[in-house]
Design a protein around this motif. Structure first.
Motif, short mmCIF file in Angstrom:
data_model
loop_
_atom_site.label_atom_id
_atom_site.label_comp_id
_atom_site.label_asym_id
_atom_site.label_seq_id
_atom_site.Cartn_x
_atom_site.Cartn_y
_atom_site.Cartn_z
N GLY A 13 1.71 -7.44 7.34
CA GLY A 13 1.18 -6.10 7.22
C GLY A 13 2.34 -5.12 7.07
N GLU A 51 -0.27 4.33 6.85
CA GLU A 51 -0.66 4.38 8.26
C GLU A 51 0.51 4.07 9.20
N ARG A 102 0.82 -1.21 0.00
CA ARG A 102 0.00 0.00 0.00
C ARG A 102 0.85 1.26 0.00
N ASN A 118 2.29 -3.63 12.06
CA ASN A 118 0.97 -4.03 11.57
C ASN A 118 -0.19 -3.22 12.14
N THR A 160 1.96 -9.76 3.06
CA THR A 160 0.58 -10.16 3.31
C THR A 160 0.35 -10.49 4.78
N GLU A 173 -3.80 -1.88 12.44
CA GLU A 173 -5.09 -2.44 11.99
C GLU A 173 -5.80 -1.48 11.04
N LYS A 174 -5.59 -0.19 11.23
CA LYS A 174 -6.12 0.79 10.28
C LYS A 174 -5.34 0.64 8.99
N LYS A 175 -6.04 0.53 7.88
CA LYS A 175 -5.38 0.28 6.61
C LYS A 175 -5.31 1.52 5.73
N ASP A 176 -5.33 2.69 6.35
CA ASP A 176 -5.17 3.92 5.59
C ASP A 176 -3.80 3.94 4.93
N HIS A 177 -3.68 4.66 3.85
CA HIS A 177 -2.42 4.75 3.12
C HIS A 177 -1.33 5.32 4.03
N ASN A 227 6.63 -4.68 4.33
CA ASN A 227 5.20 -4.91 4.14
C ASN A 227 5.01 -6.23 3.41
#
Length: 428
Positions: free
Chosen positions: A295, A323, A10, A315, A292, A317-321, A290
């Motif tokens: 994270g 993050e 990401r 890792n 799979t 948990e928020k998957k914002d760009h 990063n």
């Protein structure tokens, strides 16, 4: 090697460390930023174990957030989502706060810090190596690559730039081949982790490629960074924003051969910036990753007002760009504000040999730097001659602000502050 799988990434690249254009950032492929996942790698558990390692202090073995706010200490950021993180004073080793510090999780390419700390001292930077097909045979499908070609010759300096800037698994495998192969390198890394008292770590692949049984922790990754940062070449490589990398030898119509080059840029967003993340004030490395199963992971080092902090985040948990970088920046801000106010909840332990040397009768805790005691000016000059970037020079000078390994004991040397070049890299 485990069976390969596709990666999840990401973090797009920017084309310049100073011009943070959203269009240029989004135009680059994100595939090269991370190591891929393996089918054999298990998905981490959803919750930390009730009991974890207590290396560095009993509180660090407890699940959840550990912090002891003294008078005037700011509260921790409210919106942290990482499974595990740690904030530590790089000089004293004091852990200011932590969250599941010893949770054993997939480390992704942050494991390359241990690879570099283990292998980097073995080969001079000017040594050359001609790449064979066997050197690259076990690079996992979908790996992050710097673009090494078979039958081409590279210097060790080139290979380490590929490891640190582009997280190149191909560069890791070539250096591992020079070190005797993947298995001997993995064995060396595991032995070095034990020496550093990084007991949460089990290495299966030197490049961080997801593999069954390959784990580390925020605590251990911070130990790797702290140890690595005491090596001036490590400091240079992990702080370099951009560099020229050798291309492929080609023959023109007249039969003459030539070899060009191309620019590579650091994928550490707090160092190079991105359209939604500014360069962090005083940032000086270290390494991102990063995959799979892992994270996003990141360990960073930064200096402010003569104080140096290490932060590791694993890792979110928020998957914002970006993050992982945003949460790291928040923890850096908190840590600098909390210095001398928050009471330590643990410590970064020294290597086993350092602890043993310190306990011996007649040990000298005031010995000079282990890397030869070169002056800041000499180190900066050497960095210029070797073609490093300005940030690499800055961190070479900054190294003395970090703890140094001397006479087997971690020491503090505050004589080498970061220069103005680094201080100008501020957030708006």
């Amino acid at each position: 090697m485990p069976a390969p799988n596709k990666i999840i990434s990401r973090s797009p690249m920017v084309t310049s460390a100073t011009v943070l254009s959203a269009l240029s950032a989004l135009s680059m492929s994100s595939v090269l930023l991370t190591a891929p996942a393996a089918l054999a790698a298990p998905v981490p558990s959803a919750a930390p174990p009730a009991r974890m390692s207590t290396v560095g202090g009993a509180r660090l073995g407890l699940p959840g957030t550990q912090v002891d706010l003294g008078d005037g200490a700011p509260v921790l950021p409210k919106d942290l989502s990482a499974r595990s993180w740690i904030v530590a004073d790089a000089e004293s080793g004091a852990v200011l706060a932590a969250h599941n510090a010893h949770w054993r999780l997939p480390p992704a390419s942050t494991l390359k810090m241990l690879f570099a700390d283990t292998v980097l001292p073995k080969f001079p930077r000017t040594q050359t190596h001609k790449v064979t097909p066997a050197d690259l045979a076990d690079v996992g499908a979908g790996s992050s690559l710097v673009g090494i070609k078979e039958k081409e010759t590279y210097t060790v300096h080139d290979l380490w730039l590929g490891v640190f800037l582009r997280s190149g698994n191909d560069a890791v495998h070539v250096l591992s081949a020079m070190n005797g192969g993947i298995k001997p390198t993995v064995d060396d890394m595991n032995a070095h982790a034990q020496e550093l008292q990084a007991l949460d770590t089990s290495v299966m692949s030197p490049d961080g490629y997801d593999a069954k049984g390959q784990v580390s922790s925020a605590y251990d990754l911070t130990l790797f960074a702290r140890s690595g940062m005491q090596k001036k070449d490590f400091r240079e490589y992990c702080s370099t924003v951009r560099a020229s990398f050798p291309g492929e030898t080609k023959k023109n119509k007249k039969g003459k051969t030539s070899r060009g080059s191309f620019e590579i840029q650091n994928t550490n967003r707090l160092l190079s910036g991105d359209y939604d993340v500014s360069v962090y004030q005083g940032i000086a490395g270290v390494k991102n990753g990063n995959t799979t199963h892992a994270g996003a992971t990141f360990t960073g080092v930064a200096e402010r007002d003569g104080r140096v902090l290490l932060v590791t985040v694993m890792n979110p948990e928020k998957k914002d760009h970006n993050e992982v970088y945003k949460e790291t920046a928040k923890l850096f801000d908190w840590g600098f504000a909390a210095l001398d106010k928050a009471r330590p909840v643990g410590e970064l332990v020294p290597p086993r040999s350092a602890a043993e040397a310190k306990s011996r009768p007649g040990a000298n805790p005031s010995a000079g730097p282990a890397d030869g005691g070169s002056s800041p000016a000499a180190e900066a000059s050497a960095s210029v001659r070797n073609g490093s970037t300005g940030v690499g020079i800055a961190l070479g000078v900054a190294g003395g602000a970090l703890v140094v390994l001397a006479a087997g004991v971690f020491l503090v040397n505050r004589r080498w502050p970061l220069p103005d070049l680094m201080r100008r890299r501020t957030r708006p």
